[in-house]
Write a protein that holds these residues in place. Structure first.
Motif, mmCIF file in Angstrom:
data_model
loop_
_atom_site.group_PDB
_atom_site.id
_atom_site.type_symbol
_atom_site.label_atom_id
_atom_site.label_comp_id
_atom_site.label_asym_id
_atom_site.label_seq_id
_atom_site.Cartn_x
_atom_site.Cartn_y
_atom_site.Cartn_z
ATOM 1 N N GLY A 167 0.800 -1.230 0.000
ATOM 2 C CA GLY A 167 0.000 0.000 0.000
ATOM 3 C C GLY A 167 0.827 1.271 0.000
ATOM 4 O O GLY A 167 0.433 2.287 0.568
ATOM 5 N N VAL A 168 2.003 1.221 -0.655
ATOM 6 C CA VAL A 168 2.915 2.372 -0.649
ATOM 7 C C VAL A 168 2.780 3.136 -1.969
ATOM 8 O O VAL A 168 2.891 2.540 -3.035
ATOM 9 C CB VAL A 168 4.375 1.876 -0.486
ATOM 10 C CG1 VAL A 168 5.347 3.038 -0.519
ATOM 11 C CG2 VAL A 168 4.530 1.097 0.818
ATOM 12 N N PRO A 169 2.558 4.465 -1.937
ATOM 13 C CA PRO A 169 2.521 5.239 -3.185
ATOM 14 C C PRO A 169 3.887 5.253 -3.877
ATOM 15 O O PRO A 169 4.920 5.144 -3.214
ATOM 16 C CB PRO A 169 2.145 6.656 -2.729
ATOM 17 C CG PRO A 169 1.607 6.503 -1.348
ATOM 18 C CD PRO A 169 2.267 5.298 -0.759
ATOM 19 N N PHE A 170 3.874 5.402 -5.206
ATOM 20 C CA PHE A 170 5.093 5.310 -6.007
ATOM 21 C C PHE A 170 5.497 6.665 -6.577
ATOM 22 O O PHE A 170 4.646 7.458 -6.985
ATOM 23 C CB PHE A 170 4.864 4.397 -7.217
ATOM 24 C CG PHE A 170 4.615 2.953 -6.892
ATOM 25 C CD1 PHE A 170 5.645 2.033 -6.916
ATOM 26 C CD2 PHE A 170 3.322 2.505 -6.590
ATOM 27 C CE1 PHE A 170 5.399 0.683 -6.651
ATOM 28 C CE2 PHE A 170 3.078 1.168 -6.319
ATOM 29 C CZ PHE A 170 4.117 0.254 -6.349
ATOM 30 N N LEU A 171 6.820 6.883 -6.663
ATOM 31 C CA LEU A 171 7.377 7.907 -7.552
ATOM 32 C C LEU A 171 8.209 7.155 -8.578
ATOM 33 O O LEU A 171 9.165 6.457 -8.231
ATOM 34 C CB LEU A 171 8.224 8.914 -6.770
ATOM 35 C CG LEU A 171 7.399 9.907 -5.932
ATOM 36 C CD1 LEU A 171 8.304 10.747 -5.045
ATOM 37 C CD2 LEU A 171 6.561 10.809 -6.828
ATOM 38 N N CYS A 172 7.810 7.270 -9.846
ATOM 39 C CA CYS A 172 8.285 6.355 -10.879
ATOM 40 C C CYS A 172 9.416 6.938 -11.718
ATOM 41 O O CYS A 172 9.286 8.027 -12.275
ATOM 42 C CB CYS A 172 7.123 6.006 -11.805
ATOM 43 S SG CYS A 172 5.790 5.154 -10.933
ATOM 44 N N TRP A 173 10.505 6.170 -11.815
ATOM 45 C CA TRP A 173 11.689 6.600 -12.549
ATOM 46 C C TRP A 173 12.218 5.396 -13.328
ATOM 47 O O TRP A 173 13.235 4.811 -12.967
ATOM 48 C CB TRP A 173 12.730 7.086 -11.544
ATOM 49 C CG TRP A 173 13.861 7.876 -12.097
ATOM 50 C CD1 TRP A 173 14.503 7.713 -13.291
ATOM 51 C CD2 TRP A 173 14.532 8.968 -11.435
ATOM 52 N NE1 TRP A 173 15.522 8.623 -13.417
ATOM 53 C CE2 TRP A 173 15.558 9.411 -12.291
ATOM 54 C CE3 TRP A 173 14.366 9.600 -10.202
ATOM 55 C CZ2 TRP A 173 16.422 10.446 -11.965
ATOM 56 C CZ3 TRP A 173 15.212 10.628 -9.868
ATOM 57 C CH2 TRP A 173 16.236 11.063 -10.744
ATOM 58 N N PRO A 174 11.519 4.990 -14.408
ATOM 59 C CA PRO A 174 11.907 3.759 -15.098
ATOM 60 C C PRO A 174 13.241 3.914 -15.807
ATOM 61 O O PRO A 174 13.622 5.014 -16.201
ATOM 62 C CB PRO A 174 10.769 3.542 -16.095
ATOM 63 C CG PRO A 174 10.171 4.882 -16.298
ATOM 64 C CD PRO A 174 10.367 5.644 -15.022
ATOM 65 N N TYR A 175 13.920 2.802 -15.970
ATOM 66 C CA TYR A 175 15.246 2.795 -16.605
ATOM 67 C C TYR A 175 15.178 2.185 -18.007
ATOM 68 O O TYR A 175 15.620 2.784 -18.973
ATOM 69 C CB TYR A 175 16.214 2.023 -15.720
ATOM 70 C CG TYR A 175 17.608 1.869 -16.297
ATOM 71 C CD1 TYR A 175 18.382 2.992 -16.589
ATOM 72 C CD2 TYR A 175 18.153 0.612 -16.527
ATOM 73 C CE1 TYR A 175 19.660 2.856 -17.108
ATOM 74 C CE2 TYR A 175 19.439 0.467 -17.044
ATOM 75 C CZ TYR A 175 20.189 1.597 -17.339
ATOM 76 O OH TYR A 175 21.455 1.453 -17.847
ATOM 77 N N PHE A 176 14.618 0.978 -18.110
ATOM 78 C CA PHE A 176 14.581 0.346 -19.431
ATOM 79 C C PHE A 176 13.497 -0.736 -19.502
ATOM 80 O O PHE A 176 12.765 -0.980 -18.550
ATOM 81 C CB PHE A 176 15.954 -0.216 -19.821
ATOM 82 C CG PHE A 176 16.382 -1.499 -19.134
ATOM 83 C CD1 PHE A 176 17.427 -2.255 -19.670
ATOM 84 C CD2 PHE A 176 15.776 -1.955 -17.973
ATOM 85 C CE1 PHE A 176 17.835 -3.442 -19.059
ATOM 86 C CE2 PHE A 176 16.184 -3.136 -17.359
ATOM 87 C CZ PHE A 176 17.219 -3.883 -17.922
#
Length: 459
Positions: free
Chosen positions: A370-379
């Motif tokens: 139940g943790v909100p995300f900050l998204c920083w995708p790599y590949f």
């Protein structure tokens, strides 16, 4: 003894694949199977050295209770770069099937561990062809999202329909691709084999995936680390794919395992007592998995951004990191470790949000807590996972790059402030956690699928 199934588990040699297949293996053992877990020799050494002293003797020899670790060569030289996935796929394809055949022959000659079944990662599905020579049946496990499985399953029809050519190159001029009416449209960038990094040959990756998918028809079972609530559209499009997620470690295992088996680096458990000292819901957990590399500029901006937030943070920086901290970086509110027991960290009440590369394991673990995300995708599939987290599930935000292609320190602070002040995202995250976790309690859909699989194995 004879009626206990001996299952050979074959993960693709990357941390994000070894992890979920090891969790599945431990669940099979807890349900009365024996498991022989096959790593490449290179990964086997990493896994064994990550145990530290306390566990090395307990993992291999207690036959009844443990996962037995075995290894074969991956076909690469000692100095070859295993992060070059095109080179790795070539090596695997050219040398590993023969090595696997020898291993099975050897085990059958010794007679103590006659393999009764193979569970292969989809990215190692050729192992089922090897199994077939011995009359061994198999299952495949897909450790990423059902949406990406649906994409791979659709490759022949995408080629046939002229969307891509036989090397995976996009032929259509459309910005989006519709695989099934039941699924959200995919972007061109979701055809991830060309997103694997500058030096990596996407055509080789594509051909390898096609080669693996050709073995799908040999599998009696298709299993996936997801749930019906998370991906109803993709699962209805591929009805044979059964969700058995979330695949989570059981730390209360009756075998007294305190550390996670299958890690490539030793977990630094000191971060747990540090978290105990922090206030509830205040800590940023920052971790980018086993592949992500930042250049010096981006690394510096992230470090300064964490300072700017003025909040406590737990930041995982792998041992192979070559970047230097900027001299202005104070970091006094944070703790930095080289590898963390991620599932334990995410379930800690001090965690406020998860700054992540959006690998599927991390996504599932975040959702399960139940943790909100900050998204920083790599590949690779991480780009699609980000859009899924932000646009469909609405439990996270992405970072925006500036005109130089950098996520600036100000942007880090801005997004952290934004997500932590957003009560709606928090409550959606907690609602989703409940739905996801209900799948693995008694009567849950994923647990039922897993139990059916185990029952079938034992017959």
């Amino acid at each position: 003894m004879s009626n206990i199934p001996v299952v050979l588990v074959v993960p693709y040699p990357a941390q994000g694949h070894v992890n979920p297949l090891m969790i599945l293996s431990q669940k099979l053992v807890e349900n009365g199977c024996r498991v022989v877990f096959l790593n490449t020799e290179f990964d086997h050494r990493r896994v064994v050295s990550s145990f530290g002293e306390q566990q090395q003797h307990s993992t291999n020899h207690d036959e009844e209770s443990a996962v037995k670790l075995v290894s074969v060569p991956d076909g690469l030289g000692a100095d070859d770069d295993r992060n070059d996935l095109s080179k790795l796929c070539d090596g695997l394809q050219n040398s590993m099937p023969k090595a696997l055949e020898k291993l099975i022959e050897h085990m059958h000659l010794k007679g103590d561990n006659r393999i009764s079944f193979i569970v292969a990662d989809l990215c190692m599905a050729w192992a089922l062809d090897v199994g077939r020579k011995f009359g061994i049946k198999g299952a495949i496990v897909w450790p990423a999202s059902a949406a990406i499985f649906a994409l791979l399953w659709s490759l022949p029809s995408l080629i046939h329909g002229g969307t891509i050519d036989s090397d995976g190159v996009i032929l259509t001029t459309k910005e989006t691709i519709q695989i099934s009416p039941s699924m959200a449209e995919m972007n061109r960038g979701d055809l991830f084999w060309f997103n694997m990094g500058d030096k990596i040959d996407g055509k080789i990756i594509f051909q390898y995936l096609i080669h693996c998918c050709q073995s799908l028809n040999l599998a009696e079972w298709w299993l996936c680390n997801t749930t019906h609530e998370l991906e109803p559209g993709a699962l209805s499009f591929v009805p044979k794919l059964l969700p058995i997620g979330p695949l989570l470690r059981s730390y209360d295992s009756k075998f007294g395992i305190t550390k996670a088996i299958g890690q490539f680096w030793e977990e630094d458990l000191s971060c747990m007592s540090w978290l105990d000292e922090q206030h509830h819901g205040t800590v940023l957990y920052v971790a980018f998995g086993s592949f992500t590399h930042f250049d010096q500029n981006q690394f510096s901006e992230l470090a300064l951004g964490l300072d700017l937030t003025n909040r406590p943070f737990l930041w995982v920086i792998r041992e192979d990191n070559k970047m230097k901290y900027p001299h202005e970086f104070k970091g006094h509110k944070g703790k930095i470790v080289s590898w963390a027991p991620q599932q334990k960290v995410l379930s800690h009440p001090a965690i406020a949000c998860f700054v992540t590369h959006c690998g599927w394991n991390s996504t599932i673990e975040g959702l399960s807590n139940g943790v909100p995300f900050l998204c920083w995708p790599y590949f690779a599939d991480q780009i699609q996972n980000r859009r899924y987290i932000c646009d469909e599930l609405k439990v996270g935000l992405g970072f925006d790059e500036d005109q130089n292609g950098l996520v600036s320190c100000k942007e880090v602070k801005l997004k952290v402030d934004q997500i932590l002040s957003d009560e709606n995202t928090k409550s959606r995250s907690l609602e989703l956690k409940e739905k996801v976790m209900n799948n693995i309690v008694k009567g849950g859909a994923s647990l039922d699928n897993f139990n059916r699989f185990v029952k079938w194995l034992k017959q």
